[in-house]
Each structure stands twice: as structure tokens, then as C-alpha cells.
Write a protein that holds these residues in place. Structure first.
Motif, PDB file in Angstrom:
ATOM      1  N   PRO A  72     146.641  24.112  -8.004  1.00  0.00           N
ATOM      2  CA  PRO A  72     147.134  25.337  -8.723  1.00  0.00           C
ATOM      3  C   PRO A  72     146.729  26.885  -8.204  1.00  0.00           C
ATOM      4  O   PRO A  72     145.763  26.995  -7.571  1.00  0.00           O
ATOM      5  CB  PRO A  72     146.353  25.196 -10.068  1.00  0.00           C
ATOM      6  CG  PRO A  72     145.044  24.235  -9.911  1.00  0.00           C
ATOM      7  CD  PRO A  72     145.358  23.254  -8.371  1.00  0.00           C
ATOM      8  N   GLU A  73     147.599  27.595  -8.479  1.00  0.00           N
ATOM      9  CA  GLU A  73     147.558  29.067  -7.847  1.00  0.00           C
ATOM     10  C   GLU A  73     146.654  29.714  -8.741  1.00  0.00           C
ATOM     11  O   GLU A  73     145.935  30.850  -7.932  1.00  0.00           O
ATOM     12  CB  GLU A  73     148.779  29.883  -7.906  1.00  0.00           C
ATOM     13  CG  GLU A  73     149.837  29.129  -6.915  1.00  0.00           C
ATOM     14  CD  GLU A  73     151.204  29.766  -6.918  1.00  0.00           C
ATOM     15  OE1 GLU A  73     151.146  30.759  -7.796  1.00  0.00           O
ATOM     16  OE2 GLU A  73     152.049  29.358  -6.072  1.00  0.00           O
ATOM     17  N   ASP A  75     143.470  29.057  -9.967  1.00  0.00           N
ATOM     18  CA  ASP A  75     142.207  28.945  -9.637  1.00  0.00           C
ATOM     19  C   ASP A  75     141.315  29.565  -8.561  1.00  0.00           C
ATOM     20  O   ASP A  75     140.438  29.409  -8.379  1.00  0.00           O
ATOM     21  CB  ASP A  75     141.964  27.329  -9.843  1.00  0.00           C
ATOM     22  CG  ASP A  75     142.430  26.740  -8.678  1.00  0.00           C
ATOM     23  OD1 ASP A  75     143.066  27.276  -7.535  1.00  0.00           O
ATOM     24  OD2 ASP A  75     142.011  25.516  -8.047  1.00  0.00           O
ATOM     25  N   GLU A  76     142.018  30.503  -8.020  1.00  0.00           N
ATOM     26  CA  GLU A  76     141.588  31.244  -6.962  1.00  0.00           C
ATOM     27  C   GLU A  76     140.787  30.265  -5.816  1.00  0.00           C
ATOM     28  O   GLU A  76     139.937  30.558  -5.166  1.00  0.00           O
ATOM     29  CB  GLU A  76     140.419  32.104  -7.461  1.00  0.00           C
ATOM     30  CG  GLU A  76     140.991  33.257  -8.381  1.00  0.00           C
ATOM     31  CD  GLU A  76     139.651  34.087  -9.048  1.00  0.00           C
ATOM     32  OE1 GLU A  76     138.640  33.641  -8.411  1.00  0.00           O
ATOM     33  OE2 GLU A  76     140.232  35.226  -9.707  1.00  0.00           O
ATOM     34  N   GLY A  77     141.777  29.110  -5.674  1.00  0.00           N
ATOM     35  CA  GLY A  77     141.286  28.657  -4.355  1.00  0.00           C
ATOM     36  C   GLY A  77     140.133  27.532  -4.630  1.00  0.00           C
ATOM     37  O   GLY A  77     139.969  26.758  -3.739  1.00  0.00           O
ATOM     38  N   ALA A  78     139.791  27.400  -5.950  1.00  0.00           N
ATOM     39  CA  ALA A  78     138.581  26.617  -6.128  1.00  0.00           C
ATOM     40  C   ALA A  78     139.099  25.053  -5.909  1.00  0.00           C
ATOM     41  O   ALA A  78     138.142  24.263  -5.476  1.00  0.00           O
ATOM     42  CB  ALA A  78     138.279  26.842  -7.611  1.00  0.00           C
ATOM     43  N   GLY A  79     140.165  24.559  -6.533  1.00  0.00           N
ATOM     44  CA  GLY A  79     140.823  23.505  -6.145  1.00  0.00           C
ATOM     45  C   GLY A  79     140.926  22.904  -4.630  1.00  0.00           C
ATOM     46  O   GLY A  79     140.263  21.805  -4.392  1.00  0.00           O
TER      47      GLY A  79
END
Length: 260
Positions: A72-73, A75-79
Motif C-alpha cells: 500500500p502507498e 504506509d510510507e513504505g512500512a509494508g
């Protein structure tokens, strides 16, 4: 063998499937382990292997930009960071199972192809082939999932026996060992085939191919429900889930054909 109708959807209808985070992680880890052997033996360390992950991920995205949709866009790259960490953990575990400083594979991502006497052509890609100084061959396959329970072990070995059959028919050498390295659970499963095993595999493949030919000619591709259905992208067009398959794209024989 898992599901004839799924075979039709993938091979004949060529229905699109969404990218899978687990399968993509497996592709990434395979690429890292392959590339690690480009380095001299003393440099094949866990930190070196993990340092390869970002570059190999970039290469995957370059060839398949749709993979970015896995994360997902908002989540600031957390995924993505978490997913890459899971790949690192699998690479780390490999070093507890094998020592790459002591290995010199003769082949990596080895494409093999041969034609049986029946005319059936077999092809596949083997993760790694090791050859001992004595000439004995070991076929190695990496699995990023967990080892199956003993009652399902035969199914897991099907792919390895397939590779062994191809190598035997191609090189006239029976591999000394088939080795499955399960990075998800930290297990190594080995099997030492004999010629009788490979002859049985050849008969099984011929019977399977005949079943495929018959289904292709009749259009009778029956679904086979199992626990794997939960991961199938095609439930909407599967009769087992109330769906209707697309119109069969191949010409079928007339009603009277084959009658005696």
C-alpha cells in the motif's frame, strides 16, 4: 494434477493472476542465492547475501512494475520494509543449512530440456546442480515455504524426480541425490533416486500427458477442490464456487466423433 480446471485457466485461457507477495519473495530469495555464487568463496557471507537484496528487488520491479502494487502507498513504505525483512530472514536461515563457501555449483538456474522416446518433450529450470569430484550429481531446489508433513512428502518430491528424469535422459547420469532446502522451516529433505524411480516417473508423466490431451480435445476440464482453492485467483469463474468458466477457446470434435 492439483486441478485440471486450473491448468486450463492458466495454460489455455491464460487468465491473468494477481502477483503474490509470498511467490515474489521466493523469486527474490532465489535470485539472491543465485547471484551470491558470482562472488569468490570467502566472500559468500550472510551480510554479503543480504546486501544483494535491494538490487535484486529493483531488478524485479524493473521487469514487472506491477509488483509495487503488493504494498500500500499510504504506509510510507512500512509494508515493503517488513516484506524485505522477511526475505532477509530466509536468506539468513539458508546459512544455517548450507555453507556456500564450501560449494562450487556447476550450474545455477539451469535450463534443461529433453525429448522422450514417445515424443513428449520435457523442460524445466533447476535451482542448482552440484557435481562431486567423483562425478556424482546432486540436484538442489530452494523452497521459501515450510517443509510439508510426511504424508505430503511424495508430492513435494514430484518436481525433483521430474528434474532427475530429465537429467538422466539428457546426460545418461542418475543424480546421486535430490535435495529440497526449506528456508521457511529450516529443514533439508533429501532423496536418493534409482533408475526404477525415474522409470516410474516417466510412465506417470506419459499418463498425465495423455489425460491432458484428452481433456484438451473434449474440453472436459474438471475442478478439483482442495485447501489450495483459498489461494486461487479464479474462484469467480470456477463451478465449485458458483462461477461459470469462459467459453472454451479451442475447437471441439463433433458429437459423433469417436463413436463405434
Amino acid at each position: 494434477m492439483r486441478c485440471p480446471l486450473l491448468y486450463r485457466f492458466r495454460v489455455i485461457d491464460k487468465l491473468p493472476e494477481k502477483p503474490s507477495a509470498a511467490a515474489t519473495r521466493g523469486t527474490l530469495v532465489h535470485a539472491v542465492l543465485e547471484r551470491l555464487f558470482d562472488h569468490p568463496a570467502p566472500e559468500r557471507t550472510a551480510p554479503r547475501a543480504k546486501a544483494l537484496i535491494p538490487g535484486q528487488w529493483d531488478r524485479l520491479v524493473e521487469s514487472k512494475p506491477e509488483l509495487l502494487e503488493l504494498f500500500p502507498e499510504g504506509d510510507e513504505g512500512a509494508g515493503l520494509t517488513r516484506w524485505l525483512g522477511e526475505a532477509e530472514a530466509l536468506v539468513d536461515r539458508w546459512f544455517t543449512l548450507e555453507d556456500p563457501t564450501r560449494l562450487e555449483p556447476v550450474e545455477r538456474e539451469f535450463f534443461v530440456e529433453t525429448e522422450l522416446e514417445s515424443g513428449l518433450r520435457l523442460r524445466g529450470i533447476i535451482d542448482r546442480v552440484d557435481v562431486a569430484p567423483t562425478g556424482e550429481v546432486r540436484i538442489v531446489d530452494y523452497k521459501t515455504g515450510k517443509a510439508p508433513r510426511p504424508e505430503y512428502a511424495e508430492g513435494a518430491l514430484f518436481q525433483m524426480k521430474f528434474y532427475a528424469l530429465v537429467v538422466w535422459r539428457l546426460k545418461r547420469v542418475v543424480p546421486r541425490r535430490l535435495q529440497l532446502v526449506y528456508l521457511g522451516s529450516g529443514d533439508v529433505v533429501t532423496y536418493d533416486p534409482v533408475i526404477e524411480d525415474l522409470e516410474r516417473m516417466e510412465r506417470k508423466l506419459l499418463a498425465l500427458w495423455e489425460a491432458i490431451r484428452e481433456a484438451t480435445e473434449t474440453g472436459d476440464w474438471r475442478p478439483r477442490q482442495s485447501k489450495l482453492c483459498g489461494w486461487c485467483d479464479h474462484q469467480a469463474v470456477c463451478p465449485e464456487f458458483g462461477g461459470t468458466p469462459p467459453v472454451y477457446p479451442l475447437a471441439l470434435p463433433s458429437a459423433g466423433r469417436g463413436e463405434s
